[in-house]
Design a protein around this motif. Structure first.
Motif, PDB file in Angstrom:
ATOM      1  N   ARG A 387     -62.031   8.287 105.527  1.00 49.62           N
ATOM      2  CA  ARG A 387     -63.116   7.628 104.927  1.00 49.62           C
ATOM      3  C   ARG A 387     -63.129   7.678 103.539  1.00 49.62           C
ATOM      4  O   ARG A 387     -63.523   6.656 102.673  1.00 49.62           O
ATOM      5  N   LYS A 388     -62.293   8.818 102.897  1.00 51.03           N
ATOM      6  CA  LYS A 388     -62.164   8.600 101.538  1.00 51.03           C
ATOM      7  C   LYS A 388     -61.335   7.748 101.036  1.00 51.03           C
ATOM      8  O   LYS A 388     -61.308   7.013 100.059  1.00 51.03           O
ATOM      9  N   ALA A 389     -60.330   7.496 101.986  1.00 57.27           N
ATOM     10  CA  ALA A 389     -59.183   6.502 101.539  1.00 57.27           C
ATOM     11  C   ALA A 389     -60.024   5.185 101.687  1.00 57.27           C
ATOM     12  O   ALA A 389     -59.730   4.184 100.641  1.00 57.27           O
ATOM     13  N   ALA A 390     -60.812   4.897 102.623  1.00 55.31           N
ATOM     14  CA  ALA A 390     -61.543   3.646 102.739  1.00 55.31           C
ATOM     15  C   ALA A 390     -62.447   3.425 101.762  1.00 55.31           C
ATOM     16  O   ALA A 390     -62.513   2.313 100.997  1.00 55.31           O
ATOM     17  N   GLU A 391     -62.977   4.465 101.347  1.00 52.69           N
ATOM     18  CA  GLU A 391     -63.945   4.336  99.885  1.00 52.69           C
ATOM     19  C   GLU A 391     -63.129   4.327  98.767  1.00 52.69           C
ATOM     20  O   GLU A 391     -63.670   3.291  98.118  1.00 52.69           O
ATOM     21  N   ASP A 392     -61.982   4.686  98.689  1.00 54.35           N
ATOM     22  CA  ASP A 392     -61.233   4.390  97.331  1.00 54.35           C
ATOM     23  C   ASP A 392     -60.884   3.165  97.246  1.00 54.35           C
ATOM     24  O   ASP A 392     -60.881   2.197  96.236  1.00 54.35           O
ATOM     25  N   VAL A 393     -60.542   2.317  98.472  1.00 57.49           N
ATOM     26  CA  VAL A 393     -60.031   1.040  98.420  1.00 57.49           C
ATOM     27  C   VAL A 393     -61.123   0.222  98.278  1.00 57.49           C
ATOM     28  O   VAL A 393     -61.125  -0.744  97.402  1.00 57.49           O
ATOM     29  N   LEU A 394     -62.415   0.453  98.899  1.00 52.25           N
ATOM     30  CA  LEU A 394     -63.540  -0.177  98.727  1.00 52.25           C
ATOM     31  C   LEU A 394     -63.924  -0.253  97.116  1.00 52.25           C
ATOM     32  O   LEU A 394     -64.322  -1.294  96.684  1.00 52.25           O
ATOM     33  N   GLN A 395     -63.997   0.846  96.600  1.00 51.06           N
ATOM     34  CA  GLN A 395     -64.495   1.035  95.154  1.00 51.06           C
ATOM     35  C   GLN A 395     -63.304   0.363  94.435  1.00 51.06           C
ATOM     36  O   GLN A 395     -63.798  -0.222  93.233  1.00 51.06           O
ATOM     37  N   ALA A 396     -62.227   0.229  94.590  1.00 57.06           N
ATOM     38  CA  ALA A 396     -60.935  -0.321  93.854  1.00 57.06           C
ATOM     39  C   ALA A 396     -61.129  -1.948  94.087  1.00 57.06           C
ATOM     40  O   ALA A 396     -60.489  -2.525  93.308  1.00 57.06           O
ATOM     41  N   ALA A 397     -61.611  -2.359  94.978  1.00 59.16           N
ATOM     42  CA  ALA A 397     -61.755  -3.986  95.320  1.00 59.16           C
ATOM     43  C   ALA A 397     -62.546  -4.607  94.528  1.00 59.16           C
ATOM     44  O   ALA A 397     -63.648  -4.196  93.887  1.00 59.16           O
ATOM     45  N   PRO A 398     -61.913  -5.682  93.720  1.00 57.21           N
ATOM     46  CA  PRO A 398     -62.619  -6.501  92.790  1.00 57.21           C
ATOM     47  C   PRO A 398     -63.791  -7.235  93.586  1.00 57.21           C
ATOM     48  O   PRO A 398     -64.620  -7.481  92.781  1.00 57.21           O
TER      49      PRO A 398
END
Length: 702
Positions: A387-398
C-alpha cells in the motif's frame, strides 16, 4: 522468475513443511493412541472370554463328573432298589399318576407343604406312573436305575455347589423319572413325559450324538423365573452301551452379563453369540426375567451399526475384522459353541483417543495458531508495504489519480495532482479540496453507474468545479481493482479544459457570423432543418422571416463600408433584442437576415415581423463624420405547411414575399400565401405595387 516470487515460494514451502511435520507427528501419535486403546479393549475382551470359558468349563466338568459317577454305578452288578427307597416310594401325594419323594422327608407340594420337613438341600425325585414297579425284568431294571439315580444325590449337590450359574442340576431318565437339585416348592419340577421330547434329551441320543459329548441347548426363557437358560446335557449309557439318561445342568445366561460390562472395555460393545445366531449376553440384557435372546441383526440395529455384523458368525477368531465403519474381534469360548464378540465404532475410537491427548492437541493448536498469527502479521506487513509503495507511485504520478471504494464510492486514496486539480495550490486548505473532490467524484461515479457507462477502460467527458466554483473539463477513465481486500475503482482524470475551450471557439467560428455575432448561414440551415423535422413529427407550427435592409448599397456608397458594417451590427442587435429566446436569428448573407420562429403560426409571425420592422426603423447609426444614418427593412414571412414543406421551399416562399414587399415600396411586411407558386406570388406582388398604401407597413400578397 523474480526474486520476490522465489522468496514467496520459499516462505510457503517452509510454512507447509512445518505444518505438515507438526500435523504428521500429531496424527502418528493419535494413531498410536488409538492402537493403544484398541489393544487395551482387546486385552479386556480376551480376559473376559477366558473367564467365560473357565465358567463354562466348570459346568462341563460337573456334568462329566455326573456322567462318570452314573456310569460307574451302572457297572456295579446286583445293584437293586433298596427296601428303604421302596418304602419311600410308598409316600404318595395327591397328584394322580405321579410319584414324588424327598429322601428322608415328605415331598414338598403346594397341596401338602410342611416347611419344617422341607429340606431344600436334598434332591427331589419325581416319576410318572404307578408307584409299584412290575415284578419282571423291566420292572427290576427300572428299580435298579431308580436306585442309581437316588445314589447320584450327593453328586448333584456337589455339581450345583461348584457352579454358581447353575439354576438346577438333574438326572433325567428315559424310563420316565428324574432327580433334580435344588428342589422347588411347586410342581414345575415334576417329571412330565414331554421332557423326553425336548432338545437336551434328544441331543443325547446315539444317532444325534455318537461321540457322547456334552451338548449345549439353544437358549430359552426359564418358566421357573431363572431368566435366560441354556441346558448343558451329557448322555449316560449303561454297561451294555445302551442309552439310559442324561445328566444336565440348567446354566443361567444372565450370569454372563458381568463379562460384557467390564469398565476396561470402554467404548466397545461386547456380547456373546451362540451357534443359532442368538445373542445370549449383552450389556442391556440384565435381570432375572429376560426376553427371548435377540438376533445378531437386532443387536446391530440397536447399536446403530452402519455395516452387516453377520460376518461375526464365521470370522476367524483372534483377528481384527473391518465391518464398514466398525472394528470387530471374536473369540471362541472354550467347551461351548459360543463366541465372545467385541465391536468398536472407529469414529468413537478416534474421539476417545483424542480426548486422552489434551497436551498434544493443545500443542498442535498452539503451533497452528502461532503460525497463523505469524502469517497474518506477515500479510499485514506485506499489504502495508504494497500500500505504501502504491501510495508513493500514485503520489509521484503527474496525472490526477484517485482510488474509490465500490461499496460507498468514498475516496480512500488521492494524489497531490488530483488535489491540485480541485484547487489545492498550497495556499488553500487541502481538506477542502479533498472534500470537493470526494463529493464530485462520488456523484460522478454514481452517475456513470446509473447510466451503465462505468465500464473498465471506458473514457467519459465530464464537467467538474474547482474549490472556487470555476468549472473545468476532464476525461475520466475508471478501472476496477482490489484495494485492501475490498473491490474498488482506480480513476484517472485528464484535464481538457483548454481543449474544450478551443473546441468551443472552433464551434463558434464555424457557426457564428464574425461581423454581427449572429448565427451564420450554415448554422441557420442546420437549425432550420431540425425544426422542419420536428414539425413533421409533431405537426407543430413554424414560420420563417427573411429580412433585407432597404437601400443598403446607398449606405455603403454614401457613408462608407465601415459605416455599413455598423448598420449591420445595429440591425442584428435590434432583431435579437426583439425576438424570443427560443427564436433563432442569423445573417443569411450580405444585408439579408433570417429569423426562425418555432411554434409560431401566421398571426404570431406577422406580429414578430412587425416588431422587427418597427425596431429597425427606430435605429439611428452615426457615420464616421457624425452624420446619422436611418434605415428600414423589408420582411418576407412564410408559414410552413405541415408534411409538405422543406426548409428550402419555406425560404423560397419567404424570399418571394420579400420581393413583393420591396416592390410594394419597402419598409413593410409581406406574407407569402400558403400553397401559391412563385409565379402567382409575383403577379400578386405586381398588383400590390400599383395599389400600395404608402402609410401601411404591412401588405399581404393576393
Amino acid at each position: 522468475m523474480t526474486v520476490r516470487s522465489i522468496r514467496s515460494k520459499a516462505h510457503w514451502a517452509a510454512y507447509l513443511t512445518v505444518v505438515t511435520l507438526a500435523v504428521g507427528i500429531f496424527v502418528a501419535a493419535w494413531s498410536a493412541r488409538q492402537d493403544r486403546l484398541w489393544g487395551d479393549m482387546q486385552d479386556a475382551a480376551h480376559e473376559a472370554a477366558r473367564e467365560v470359558g473357565l465358567s463354562t468349563r466348570t459346568a462341563r466338568n460337573s456334568v462329566f463328573m455326573l456322567q462318570g459317577v452314573a456310569n460307574g454305578l451302572f457297572q456295579q452288578q446286583g445293584l437293586a432298589l433298596s427296601k428303604e427307597h421302596q418304602a419311600a416310594l410308598a409316600e404318595r401325594l395327591d397328584i394322580p399318576g405321579t410319584t414324588v419323594l424327598l429322601p428322608i422327608t415328605r415331598a414338598a407340594h403346594h397341596t401338602a407343604r410342611a416347611s419344617v420337613n422341607n429340606h431344600s438341600d436334598s434332591p427331589a425325585f419325581s416319576m410318572a406312573g404307578p408307584k409299584t414297579l412290575a415284578d419282571d425284568e423291566a420292572g427290576r431294571e427300572k428299580g435298579r436305575e431308580i436306585e442309581i439315580a437316588l445314589s447320584l444325590g450327593p453328586a448333584l449337590i456337589q455339581a450345583k455347589a461348584t457352579q454358581s450359574a447353575a439354576a438346577a442340576v438333574y438326572y433325567l431318565s428315559g424310563r420316565g423319572f428324574h432327580l433334580i437339585y435344588p428342589p422347588a416348592s411347586d410342581d414345575l419340577q415334576l417329571f412330565t413325559p414331554d421332557m423326553l421330547a425336548r432338545d437336551p434329551y434328544r441331543d443325547s441320543l446315539v444317532e444325534r450324538n455318537p461321540g457322547r459329548a456334552p451338548v449345549w441347548s439353544a437358549s430359552y426363557d426359564d418358566p421357573k423365573g431363572n431368566g435366560l437358560i441354556s441346558t448343558l446335557a451329557i448322555p449316560i449309557d449303561d454297561a451294555d452301551g445302551q442309552h439310559r439318561a442324561i445328566a444336565a445342568m440348567d446354566f443361567q445366561l444372565d450370569s454372563l452379563s458381568q463379562y460384557v460390562r467390564r469398565p476396561a472395555l470402554g467404548i466397545a460393545t461386547a456380547f456373546i453369540l451362540d451357534d443359532r445366531d442368538r445373542v445370549i449376553a449383552h450389556p442391556t440384557m440384565v435381570g432375572g426375567a429376560s426376553d427371548k435372546a435377540p438376533t445378531l441383526q437386532q443387536v446391530a440395529q440397536r447399536a446403530g451399526a452402519a455395516g452387516d455384523w453377520s460376518a461375526l458368525r464365521t470370522a476367524p477368531a483372534n483377528n481384527r475384522q473391518e465391518l464398514a465403519a466398525d472394528w470387530a474381534l471374536v473369540y471362541d469360548i472354550e467347551s461351548t459353541p459360543w463366541r465372545y464378540a467385541m465391536v468398536v465404532d472407529r469414529a468413537q475410537l478416534r474421539w476417545a483417543a483424542l480426548r486422552t491427548m489434551p497436551l498434544e492437541a493443545g500443542a498442535l493448536a498452539a503451533l497452528l495458531l502461532l503460525l497463523g498469527y505469524a502469517e497474518k502479521r506477515r500479510r499485514e506487513a506485506l499489504v502495508s508495504l504494497r500500500r505504501k509503495a502504491a501510495e508513493d507511485v500514485l503520489q509521484a504520478a503527474p496525472a490526477p489519480v484517485a482510488v474509490l471504494r465500490q461499496a460507498d464510492l468514498s475516496i480512500v486514496m488521492a494524489n497531490a495532482a488530483l488535489l491540485r486539480l480541485f484547487g489545492d495550490d498550497g495556499t488553500t486548505d487541502a481538506a477542502s479540496a479533498r472534500q470537493s473532490a470526494h463529493e464530485q467524484l462520488h456523484d460522478l461515479i454514481k452517475s456513470l453507474s446509473s447510466q451503465e457507462q462505468i465500464e473498465a477502460g471506458r473514457v467519459s467527458e465530464m464537467c467538474l468545479q474547482r474549490g472556487d466554483s470555476t468549472p473545468f473539463w476532464v476525461l475520466v477513465r475508471c478501472v476496477p481493482l482490489v484495494h485492501e481486500d475490498e473491490p474498488g475503482w482506480l480513476c484517472s482524470l485528464t484535464e481538457v479544459t483548454a481543449l474544450k475551450q478551443a473546441q468551443d471557439q472552433l464551434e463558434t467560428l464555424a457557426t457564428t457570423d464574425p461581423l454581427t455575432g449572429a448565427l451564420n448561414r450554415r448554422a441557420i440551415a442546420v437549425r432550420g432543418g431540425v425544426e422542419v423535422k420536428r414539425v413533421d413529427r409533431t405537426a407543430a407550427s413554424f414560420s420563417v422571416l427573411l429580412l433585407d435592409i432597404d437601400h443598403f448599397k446607398r449606405v455603403n456608397d454614401e457613408h462608407g463600408h465601415p459605416s455599413g458594417d455598423r448598420v449591420l451590427q445595429a440591425v442584428s442587435r435590434a432583431c435579437q433584442g426583439a425576438l424570443r429566446e427560443l427564436d433563432v436569428f442569423g445573417r443569411w448573407g450580405g444585408e439579408e437576415f433570417v429569423a426562425l420562429l418555432p411554434d409560431t403560426g401566421h398571426d404570431g409571425a406577422v406580429a414578430a415581423a412587425e416588431r422587427l420592422r418597427v425596431a429597425i426603423e427606430a435605429l439611428s447609426v452615426d457615420d464616421d463624420a457624425g452624420r446619422p444614418i436611418r434605415t428600414t427593412v423589408s420582411i418576407g414571412v412564410a408559414v410552413i405547411v405541415p408534411a409538405g414543406d422543406s426548409l428550402e421551399a419555406l425560404l423560397s416562399r419567404a424570399d418571394t414575399a420579400l420581393y413583393v414587399a420591396k416592390a410594394a415600396g419597402r419598409n413593410r411586411v409581406c406574407v407569402a400565401p400558403a400553397g401559391n407558386t412563385p409565379a402567382e406570388v409575383v403577379q400578386a406582388a405586381s398588383a400590390a405595387s400599383m395599389s400600395a398604401d404608402s402609410d401601411s407597413g404591412v401588405s399581404v400578397g393576393a
